[in-house]
Scaffold this active site. Structure first.
Site, PDB file in Angstrom:
ATOM      1  N   PRO A  13     -32.140 -42.863 -12.434  1.00  0.00           N
ATOM      2  CA  PRO A  13     -31.681 -42.008 -10.686  1.00  0.00           C
ATOM      3  C   PRO A  13     -31.188 -40.686 -10.642  1.00  0.00           C
ATOM      4  O   PRO A  13     -31.644 -39.818 -10.460  1.00  0.00           O
ATOM      5  CB  PRO A  13     -31.030 -43.357  -9.999  1.00  0.00           C
ATOM      6  CG  PRO A  13     -31.815 -44.148 -10.428  1.00  0.00           C
ATOM      7  CD  PRO A  13     -31.780 -44.159 -11.807  1.00  0.00           C
ATOM      8  N   TYR A  14     -29.604 -40.622 -11.524  1.00  0.00           N
ATOM      9  CA  TYR A  14     -29.794 -40.086 -11.278  1.00  0.00           C
ATOM     10  C   TYR A  14     -30.555 -37.892 -11.825  1.00  0.00           C
ATOM     11  O   TYR A  14     -30.318 -37.938 -11.643  1.00  0.00           O
ATOM     12  CB  TYR A  14     -28.515 -39.148 -12.600  1.00  0.00           C
ATOM     13  CG  TYR A  14     -27.740 -38.624 -12.670  1.00  0.00           C
ATOM     14  CD1 TYR A  14     -26.282 -38.318 -11.741  1.00  0.00           C
ATOM     15  CD2 TYR A  14     -27.268 -37.575 -14.183  1.00  0.00           C
ATOM     16  CE1 TYR A  14     -26.007 -36.943 -12.121  1.00  0.00           C
ATOM     17  CE2 TYR A  14     -26.649 -36.394 -13.923  1.00  0.00           C
ATOM     18  CZ  TYR A  14     -25.753 -36.051 -12.691  1.00  0.00           C
ATOM     19  OH  TYR A  14     -25.029 -35.151 -12.976  1.00  0.00           O
ATOM     20  N   GLY A  15     -30.745 -38.031 -13.162  1.00  0.00           N
ATOM     21  CA  GLY A  15     -32.426 -37.611 -13.371  1.00  0.00           C
ATOM     22  C   GLY A  15     -32.990 -37.025 -12.534  1.00  0.00           C
ATOM     23  O   GLY A  15     -33.471 -35.662 -12.239  1.00  0.00           O
ATOM     24  N   SER A  17     -32.452 -37.491  -9.423  1.00  0.00           N
ATOM     25  CA  SER A  17     -32.482 -35.871  -8.282  1.00  0.00           C
ATOM     26  C   SER A  17     -32.310 -35.000  -8.471  1.00  0.00           C
ATOM     27  O   SER A  17     -31.952 -33.748  -8.098  1.00  0.00           O
ATOM     28  CB  SER A  17     -30.586 -36.726  -8.662  1.00  0.00           C
ATOM     29  OG  SER A  17     -29.589 -36.507  -8.713  1.00  0.00           O
TER      30      SER A  17
END
Length: 204
Positions: A13-15, A17
């Site tokens: 999810p971080y990537g 975002s």
């Protein structure tokens, strides 16, 4: 090393975002008279060389921050999440960059945007080499002359084997000359800040 042209296929999810933010910047630039620079960096570390500022997040998860806290007795150990990655020592390899070098890159990027308002930029910001989790912990042991306790745990979901940026474009585009591209220096500055942070909190 990953170039800017590599296909955007985040595995966590971080990537996602980050990729969505870049898409929004691109869309906004197309719709309005706005140029932008997306600096892609990975693990920001270290602290101001004069120990005027640094990371002070409670419960931080950044490896170098966690490791220097452990070296100063603020944590009992450092968890190593996975030792079966496809890397030389089996632990994940990451790209680290000193916060002061990153700050300098931001200033130069802003100057470039002002000088050429019809141009937008997307550039990796790193040193072009990575270090494994164990290499980082060995470096902290070396800098502090102590041995951090390491606790081997299972992999975390969404962690790739290796993630290192190719900084060729930024070096060709901006007059960026990193001053602190050395792991021991990054750790020494992080350690100095952590010691000062301890003093500040004790005074409070």
């Amino acid at each position: 090393p990953v170039p800017e042209e590599a296909a955007g296929k985040p595995i966590n999810p971080y990537g996602w975002s980050k990729l969505m933010t870049e898409q929004m910047l691109s869309d906004t630039s197309a719709a309005h008279a706005l140029n932008y620079c997306a600096l892609r960096y990975f693990n920001v570390a270290g602290a101001d060389p004069l120990a005027r500022s640094g990371q002070s997040t409670a419960g931080a998860t950044h490896l170098i921050k966690v490791a220097v806290e452990a070296a100063l007795g603020k944590r009992s150990h450092v968890s190593v999440f996975g030792t079966d990655y496809d890397t030389p020592d089996g632990t994940g390899v990451r790209d680290y960059i000193h916060v002061s070098d990153l700050a300098a890159a931001h200033v130069l990027a802003l100057q470039a945007l002002v000088e050429q308002p019809d141009r937008s930029l997307t550039m990796n910001c790193g040193y072009g080499r990575g270090f494994s989790v164990l290499e980082v912990l060995d470096a902290v042991d070396r800098v502090t002359n102590r041995t951090i306790e390491r606790k081997i745990e299972g992999r975390r979901a969404g962690d790739p084997d290796s993630l290192v940026s190719d900084p060729s474009r930024i070096r060709e585009t901006l007059p960026w000359k990193p001053e602190f591209a050395d792991l021991d220096t990054i750790i020494a500055h992080a350690l100095a800040w952590e010691r000062k942070l301890t003093e500040i909190r004790e005074d409070d």
